[in-house]
Design an enzyme around this catalytic site. Structure first.
Site, PDB file in Angstrom:
ATOM      1  N   ASP A 290       0.869  -1.168   0.000  1.00  0.00           N
ATOM      2  CA  ASP A 290       0.000   0.000   0.000  1.00  0.00           C
ATOM      3  C   ASP A 290       0.914   1.228   0.000  1.00  0.00           C
ATOM      4  O   ASP A 290       2.109   1.123   0.285  1.00  0.00           O
ATOM      5  CB  ASP A 290      -0.887  -0.030   1.247  1.00  0.00           C
ATOM      6  CG  ASP A 290      -1.681   1.243   1.450  1.00  0.00           C
ATOM      7  OD1 ASP A 290      -2.328   1.693   0.494  1.00  0.00           O
ATOM      8  OD2 ASP A 290      -1.613   1.796   2.570  1.00  0.00           O
TER       9      ASP A 290
ATOM     10  N   ASP B 144      -0.097   5.165   0.891  1.00  0.00           N
ATOM     11  CA  ASP B 144      -0.283   6.158   1.950  1.00  0.00           C
ATOM     12  C   ASP B 144      -0.200   5.507   3.321  1.00  0.00           C
ATOM     13  O   ASP B 144      -0.872   4.509   3.600  1.00  0.00           O
ATOM     14  CB  ASP B 144      -1.639   6.853   1.788  1.00  0.00           C
ATOM     15  CG  ASP B 144      -1.707   7.685   0.519  1.00  0.00           C
ATOM     16  OD1 ASP B 144      -2.011   8.873   0.603  1.00  0.00           O
ATOM     17  OD2 ASP B 144      -1.431   7.130  -0.569  1.00  0.00           O
TER      18      ASP B 144
END
Length: 309
Positions: free
Chosen positions: A108, A110
């Site tokens: 991922d 952020d």
């Protein structure tokens, strides 16, 4: 039949007696300890670009067990709480230590690959960072639908000049240890990818700089040099993340059991469930509930120990 696996214990500053405590927990869970070894990684070694990065300690315990899943449950009975305070106890299948098998690590972006939430950095340009951050927090906890929340947050950006994207991209900081992790995996012949509910205009240059194998994210719609407050194309939500991860594995010839998914929020749950090994990185409770392993210390470099690197 006994199976080989490893218990990887990670801590910033283990207390005296930590080795004995870990080995005792492993043996009480019914596993047979074969070897164990501590490694101390300094902050500089794990992230030479960041002065504020703490080092960490990794204890790798090679074990024999009749039931790896039962061992995992015994060492992590409550996903929201460490069995041994200050120490993450993770059970890693032996195949992850097999360097002949090509791995795909999907991160991922952020609050995982990078320290910030890009949508919040963008919202700061219209003075609505706090408002957007509150929505992001609820979405990452799984309390509200991600796609709807993304549309709501992106709408506040309407009218901003597209040039703010470059300002935000320049402000992005990699998470501690991220660069060393990526470099190590690529050097050893593995694949590293990033999939984000954020935005390709920020991820693409970052992916190029890190030489990532694959990258995918949402696209901010821009017309006449101005953000419209909308996302172009389909939204990269939790289902799309898992779908893209599977496509990449197939394209790269990586077996499903050799795919690792690393994330921090509810939007990562589907890819966590689909991966051969999933990691909750300083994660929200919703992801902790389903992830195979936990990384609570703030240093992505520690994931190298899940691959014996």
């Amino acid at each position: 039949m006994s199976l080989n696996c490893a218990v990887v214990a990670l801590a910033v500053s283990p207390e005296d007696g930590a080795t004995e405590a870990v080995l005792d927990a492993v043996e009480r869970a019914g596993a047979v300890v074969e070897t164990h070894n501590w490694v101390r990684v300094t902050g500089t070694a794990s992230d030479g670009q960041a002065a504020d990065v703490e080092g960490y300690n990794a204890l790798t315990v090679r074990v024999q067990t009749e039931d790896p899943q039962q061992l995992r449950r015994a060492l992590q009975p409550d996903p929201q709480r460490q069995l041994l305070p200050g120490i993450d106890l993770n059970v890693v299948p032996h195949t992850w230590f097999d360097q002949s098998r090509k791995k795909l690590v999907v991160l991922d972006v952020d609050s995982t690959l990078i320290r910030q939430e890009v949508i919040e950095l963008l919202a700061a340009h219209v003075g609505r960072e706090a408002e957007v951050a509150a929505v992001t927090e609820r979405a990452m906890r799984g309390e509200i639908d991600f796609a709807a929340s993304l549309r709501e947050r992106v709408a506040v950006l309407e009218g901003l000049p597209a040039s703010v994207i470059d300002d935000v991209a320049a402000a992005v900081r990699l998470s501690p240890g991220a660069k060393v992790l990526v470099q190590t995996l690529l050097r050893e012949g593995h694949a590293v990818a990033a999939v984000s509910g954020g935005f390709s205009q920020v991820l693409d240059p970052l992916a190029a700089r890190l030489e990532l194998t694959r990258a995918a994210a949402n696209e901010l719609e821009i017309q006449d040099g101005v953000l419209t407050g909308r996302v172009a194309g389909r939204i990269v939500d939790r289902a799309v993340k898992a779908e893209v991860m599977g496509q990449w594995a197939q394209e790269l010839g990586v077996a499903p059991e050799d795919v690792m998914a690393v994330g921090d929020g509810a939007n990562d749950i589907d890819m966590a469930r689909a991966a051969g090994l999933s990691v909750a990185y300083r994660a929200k409770p919703a992801l902790r509930e389903v992830a195979d392993t936990q990384l609570s210390l703030p240093n992505l470099d520690a994931l190298r120990f899940f691959l014996d690197l």
